[in-house]
Design an enzyme around this catalytic site. Structure first.
Site, PDB file in Angstrom:
ATOM      1  NE  ARG A  19      -0.251  -0.378   4.993  1.00 16.29           N
ATOM      2  CZ  ARG A  19       0.459   0.509   5.662  1.00 16.29           C
ATOM      3  NH1 ARG A  19       0.535   1.757   5.219  1.00 16.29           N
ATOM      4  NH2 ARG A  19       1.116   0.176   6.750  1.00 16.29           N
ATOM      5  CG  ASP A  76       8.195 -10.010  11.122  1.00 21.20           C
ATOM      6  OD1 ASP A  76       8.834  -8.979  10.855  1.00 21.20           O
ATOM      7  OD2 ASP A  76       7.763 -10.265  12.263  1.00 21.20           O
ATOM      8  CB  VAL A  77      11.149  -7.244   6.529  1.00 21.32           C
ATOM      9  CG1 VAL A  77      10.776  -7.690   5.128  1.00 21.32           C
ATOM     10  CG2 VAL A  77      10.246  -6.126   7.009  1.00 21.32           C
ATOM     11  CG  ASN A 103       8.657   1.779   1.355  1.00 27.87           C
ATOM     12  OD1 ASN A 103       8.769   2.982   1.580  1.00 27.87           O
ATOM     13  ND2 ASN A 103       7.484   1.154   1.390  1.00 27.87           N
ATOM     14  CE1 TYR A 182       8.987   6.031  10.784  1.00 27.57           C
ATOM     15  CE2 TYR A 182       8.583   8.391  10.913  1.00 27.57           C
ATOM     16  CZ  TYR A 182       8.700   7.230  10.173  1.00 27.57           C
ATOM     17  OH  TYR A 182       8.528   7.279   8.800  1.00 27.57           O
ATOM     18  CE  LYS A 186      11.494   5.521   8.265  1.00 27.90           C
ATOM     19  NZ  LYS A 186      11.645   4.423   7.266  1.00 27.90           N
ATOM     20  CB  THR A 217      -0.124   7.370   2.080  1.00 29.60           C
ATOM     21  OG1 THR A 217       0.138   7.488   3.498  1.00 29.60           O
ATOM     22  CG2 THR A 217       1.170   7.587   1.312  1.00 29.60           C
TER      23      THR A 217
END
Length: 277
Positions: A19, A76-77, A103, A182, A186, A217
């Site tokens: 998505r 699951d990455v 991503n 977060y 990043k 988004t």
């Protein structure tokens, strides 16, 4: 930005592409001729914000739009064995992996996207955020990036050919009290990108990071207090970005036009940040 079919004959894996931004990136790379593997955590990941019913449906929709070859994987990455399983599945279906777009991420806590405000931890600050949420945010953004890069880098090194593009964020370039972990994650993605780029120089594999600003988004509209004046799509750079504007930069970095660019964190934010990264 037009590159024709400049990625024909190459295979791209875009993590977190069920998505939102990732889906648009995958569509762009497919339109340039790449065979594309899209990825979500679950078979039904596109349902999270109403962007589809299943991974297979999204793959078919992209293929129909671009005329390209698109396959779907899910897992699951943040788990090394799952990353390897998915990469091997892509290789079995599409051959070697030439382009990785790491991503997968988001300010999403331990409860996943179905909890709270689009999955955002509550509280979401430096001090009061719960330990499970800290681990979830760090793993989802930083660890997943590292694991996917580690999985594909050796084959690119062996061929002396490939592209690795990580997705950071402008929140990783400055301090903030809200969404702090977060931002830390990043910032880690930005620095890991630089370190990996340095290591892969002699192997002819450019590694770069794209750091979007606020980009519209379905999830972005859920988790943020929206400034309606910034919803315009032209006539000013004092606005929210559109996924296509980020995807164009990812596409550029994936092509031969960017063959001598590496180790960069490229902010796609309309100039909202104009200090050194």
């Amino acid at each position: 930005m037009v590159f024709g079919r400049s990625l024909a004959g190459q295979t791209a894996w875009v993590t977190g592409s069920s998505r939102g931004l990732g889906r648009v990136m995958a569509t762009k790379l497919s339109s340039l001729g790449a065979d594309v593997a899209i990825h979500g955590t679950r078979f039904d990941s596109p349902k999270s914000f109403g962007e589809g019913e299943s991974m297979e449906q999204v793959a078919n929709d992209i293929a129909r739009e671009t005329g390209g070859r698109v396959v779907a994987v899910w897992g699951d990455v943040t788990i090394e064995s799952e990353v390897k399983r998915m990469a091997d599945e892509i290789r079995s279906k599409l051959g070697k992996i030439d382009i990785l777009v790491a991503n997968a991420g988001g300010d999403i806590g331990a409860g996943g996207t179905a909890t709270g405000r689009g999955g955002r931890p509550d509280p979401d600050d430096c001090v009061h955020i719960q330990l499970p949420d800290i681990r979830a945010v760090l793993d989802r953004n930083l660890l997943s990036c590292i694991l996917c890069c580690r999985e594909v880098a050796p084959e690119m090194m062996a061929r002396k050919h490939g592209r690795i593009i990580t997705i950071g964020s402008i929140v990783g370039t400055t301090g903030r009290a809200d969404g702090a972990i977060y931002a830390v994650a990043k910032a880690g993605v930005h620095e890991y990108t630089r370190c990996l780029a340095l290591q892969l120089r002699k192997w002819n594999v450019p590694v770069n990071c794209v750091a979007p600003g606020g980009t519209i988004t379905n999830r972005f509209l859920v988790i943020h207090d929206i400034d309606k004046e910034k919803l315009v799509d032209s006539g000013t750079l004092e606005r929210y970005g559109r996924p296509a504007e980020v995807a164009d930069v990812v596409a550029f970095l994936a092509t031969d036009a960017a063959r001598f660019i590496s180790g960069q964190v490229i902010r796609v934010d309309g100039g909202s940040q104009c200090w050194p990264a």
